[in-house]
Design a protein around this motif. Structure first.
Motif, PDB file in Angstrom:
ATOM      1  N   GLY A  27     -31.253 -39.315 -10.459  1.00 44.87           N
ATOM      2  CA  GLY A  27     -32.177 -38.245 -10.838  1.00 44.87           C
ATOM      3  C   GLY A  27     -31.528 -36.780 -11.163  1.00 44.87           C
ATOM      4  O   GLY A  27     -32.108 -36.013 -11.709  1.00 44.87           O
ATOM      5  N   VAL A  28     -30.304 -36.888 -10.873  1.00 46.16           N
ATOM      6  CA  VAL A  28     -29.488 -35.525 -11.295  1.00 46.16           C
ATOM      7  C   VAL A  28     -28.533 -35.608 -12.075  1.00 46.16           C
ATOM      8  O   VAL A  28     -27.475 -36.626 -11.978  1.00 46.16           O
ATOM      9  N   GLU A  29     -28.596 -35.052 -13.120  1.00 47.26           N
ATOM     10  CA  GLU A  29     -27.657 -35.119 -14.608  1.00 47.26           C
ATOM     11  C   GLU A  29     -26.572 -33.989 -14.496  1.00 47.26           C
ATOM     12  O   GLU A  29     -27.102 -32.607 -13.915  1.00 47.26           O
ATOM     13  N   LEU A  30     -25.450 -34.182 -14.750  1.00 47.75           N
ATOM     14  CA  LEU A  30     -24.249 -33.328 -14.770  1.00 47.75           C
ATOM     15  C   LEU A  30     -23.839 -32.821 -16.316  1.00 47.75           C
ATOM     16  O   LEU A  30     -23.528 -33.878 -17.027  1.00 47.75           O
ATOM     17  N   GLU A  31     -23.717 -31.608 -16.396  1.00 45.68           N
ATOM     18  CA  GLU A  31     -23.284 -31.072 -17.718  1.00 45.68           C
ATOM     19  C   GLU A  31     -22.224 -30.128 -17.322  1.00 45.68           C
ATOM     20  O   GLU A  31     -22.112 -29.334 -16.040  1.00 45.68           O
ATOM     21  N   GLU A  32     -21.677 -29.485 -18.340  1.00 47.93           N
ATOM     22  CA  GLU A  32     -20.871 -28.202 -18.231  1.00 47.93           C
ATOM     23  C   GLU A  32     -21.592 -26.959 -18.659  1.00 47.93           C
ATOM     24  O   GLU A  32     -22.160 -27.238 -19.721  1.00 47.93           O
ATOM     25  N   GLY A  33     -21.211 -25.776 -18.390  1.00 47.65           N
ATOM     26  CA  GLY A  33     -21.854 -24.659 -19.041  1.00 47.65           C
ATOM     27  C   GLY A  33     -22.718 -24.014 -17.813  1.00 47.65           C
ATOM     28  O   GLY A  33     -22.666 -24.421 -16.769  1.00 47.65           O
ATOM     29  N   LYS A  64     -29.223 -30.991 -14.138  1.00 46.85           N
ATOM     30  CA  LYS A  64     -30.553 -31.186 -14.388  1.00 46.85           C
ATOM     31  C   LYS A  64     -31.437 -32.099 -13.443  1.00 46.85           C
ATOM     32  O   LYS A  64     -30.694 -33.096 -13.613  1.00 46.85           O
ATOM     33  N   ILE A  65     -32.259 -31.649 -12.902  1.00 42.34           N
ATOM     34  CA  ILE A  65     -32.929 -32.634 -11.865  1.00 42.34           C
ATOM     35  C   ILE A  65     -34.250 -33.138 -12.740  1.00 42.34           C
ATOM     36  O   ILE A  65     -35.108 -32.316 -12.951  1.00 42.34           O
ATOM     37  N   THR A  66     -34.149 -34.415 -12.744  1.00 40.23           N
ATOM     38  CA  THR A  66     -35.359 -35.010 -13.371  1.00 40.23           C
ATOM     39  C   THR A  66     -36.281 -35.876 -12.358  1.00 40.23           C
ATOM     40  O   THR A  66     -37.251 -36.569 -13.084  1.00 40.23           O
ATOM     41  N   LEU A 114     -22.547 -22.572 -10.562  1.00 37.41           N
ATOM     42  CA  LEU A 114     -23.437 -23.624 -10.697  1.00 37.41           C
ATOM     43  C   LEU A 114     -24.900 -23.126 -11.218  1.00 37.41           C
ATOM     44  O   LEU A 114     -25.423 -22.223 -10.498  1.00 37.41           O
ATOM     45  N   SER A 115     -25.201 -24.092 -12.235  1.00 39.32           N
ATOM     46  CA  SER A 115     -26.680 -23.783 -12.753  1.00 39.32           C
ATOM     47  C   SER A 115     -27.591 -24.966 -12.586  1.00 39.32           C
ATOM     48  O   SER A 115     -26.901 -26.186 -12.569  1.00 39.32           O
TER      49      SER A 115
END
Length: 369
Positions: free
Chosen positions: A71-77, A104-106, A129-130
């Motif tokens: 449920g937690v997705e990782l990206e850069e930025g 992004k927590i879904t 961290l965002s």
């Protein structure tokens, strides 16, 4: 969006604090120490050290590791909530920053998402961290740990129709800069509890923007300076109608410690039928320590539910100390018991986090004395 990179030449034009940045024009952070230990003078690379706690996201030195739950997705930025041109300390942060990450927590998280920022070498290291949270409920624990050098940690948080419980535990020995910047959309709620032990100089800032209708913030903070210095800033800006904020900070200075709390609560014209409270109280526990309390409340609308602020700086209650000493405790034992009581009581504020975080809070308290 502005560029997140900055040159050494551009840094020279930036100041640490503008007159309009805080309730007073005085700068309480000892910026000279950051100037002497900036990324222009220290290495901006460091090896990972021995991190005392485990986490789902671990920054240590220049290295990062992830062990994310479902449920937690990782990206850069980044979310773009902070920019290098804002101030010299943020300029330093982005100048030294190698890579920023975005989560992004879904899904609802049943267990806390644990984030660790750590430095144990003499370098200037930036971590960034965002976190985006939408239509979910999340508990988050943030450990901000510095042993040597200068560490800058920026956390950006955006909530939409979401609820977050945030526990921040800061334990510093050297120099640290921390910024938590959060925006709360419609129907979003944040319950935040912060306990931070200052280091040689700790600049700890939390900014909350209540933008949505009915958004709510409950913030509890405990800055502690025991032979150390912490400048703790809380800024709450309310834009949404029927928004609510309640900030309560209790600081403690001891053993030539240095504790400052500066708190702003501002209700804008369009935030009609809102409520806002900011209270700031610092206890000086012995001679030679410093405590400063500077809250400010500003209301631009005439349609307000409640608005209040309070402030105090006081010496430790000698009658309470005498009572404990009359029961056979030494002064050190009595003060230790008192501080333990603070952590014991305030750890109850975040019920969902208590089972996971309570022992860690008490471990930190024990390290303070």
């Amino acid at each position: 969006m502005m560029s997140l990179t900055i040159t050494a030449e551009a840094l020279e034009k930036l100041t640490y604090q503008k007159y309009g940045d805080s309730p007073t024009i005085r700068s309480y952070t000892k910026w000279k120490l950051f100037e002497e230990n900036s990324p222009l003078k220290l290495p901006t690379e460091a090896k990972a050290g021995e991190v005392p706690v485990s986490g789902h996201v671990v920054f240590s030195g220049s290295e990062t590791s992830f062990n994310l739950p479902p449920g937690v997705e990782l990206e850069e930025g980044t979310l773009g909530l902070s920019q290098p041109e804002e101030s010299r300390i943020l300029g330093f942060h982005f100048y030294a920053l190698k890579k920023a990450y975005r989560l992004k927590i879904t899904k609802n998280l049943l267990e806390p998402l644990v984030i660790v920022s750590h430095l144990s070498e003499n370098a200037f290291i930036s971590h960034h961290l965002s976190i985006e949270v939408e239509n979910t409920n999340v508990p988050i624990i943030i450990y901000d740990l510095s042993e040597k050098g200068t560490k800058s940690f920026v956390v950006e948080l955006r909530l939409k129709n979401a609820e977050a419980e945030i526990l921040t535990v800061g334990n510093h020995k050297a120099l640290s800069h921390y910024l938590l910047r959060a925006t709360l959309g419609e129907g979003s709620k944040v319950r935040a509890f912060t306990i931070v032990k200052g280091g040689k100089m700790s600049h700890h800032r939390e900014d909350y923007s209540l933008e949505g209708v009915g958004s709510e913030l409950i913030l509890r903070g405990i800055p502690i300076g025991i032979g150390s210095a912490v400048d703790y800033l809380t800024n709450v800006l309310q834009y949404g109608e029927k928004s609510k904020s309640e900030t309560r900070v209790n600081g403690y200075s001891y053993k030539n410690g240095w504790v400052v709390h500066r708190g702003v609560a501002k209700v804008f014209e369009k935030a009609k039928n809102s409520s806002s409270e900011v209270s700031s109280h610092v206890v000086i526990m012995d001679e030679g320590s410093l405590g400063v309390s500077v809250p400010m409340l500003e209301v631009d609308t005439g349609e307000i539910e409640t608005a209040s602020h309070s402030s105090s700086v006081a010496q430790f209650d000698e009658d309470a100390l005498f009572y404990l000493r009359s029961r056979g405790l030494s002064r050190e034992e009595a003060l230790s018991l008192f501080v333990h009581g603070i952590g014991e009581a305030l750890s109850d504020h975040l019920e969902r986090l208590k089972a996971k975080a309570r022992s860690n809070i008490m471990t930190l308290i024990e390290e303070l004395l």
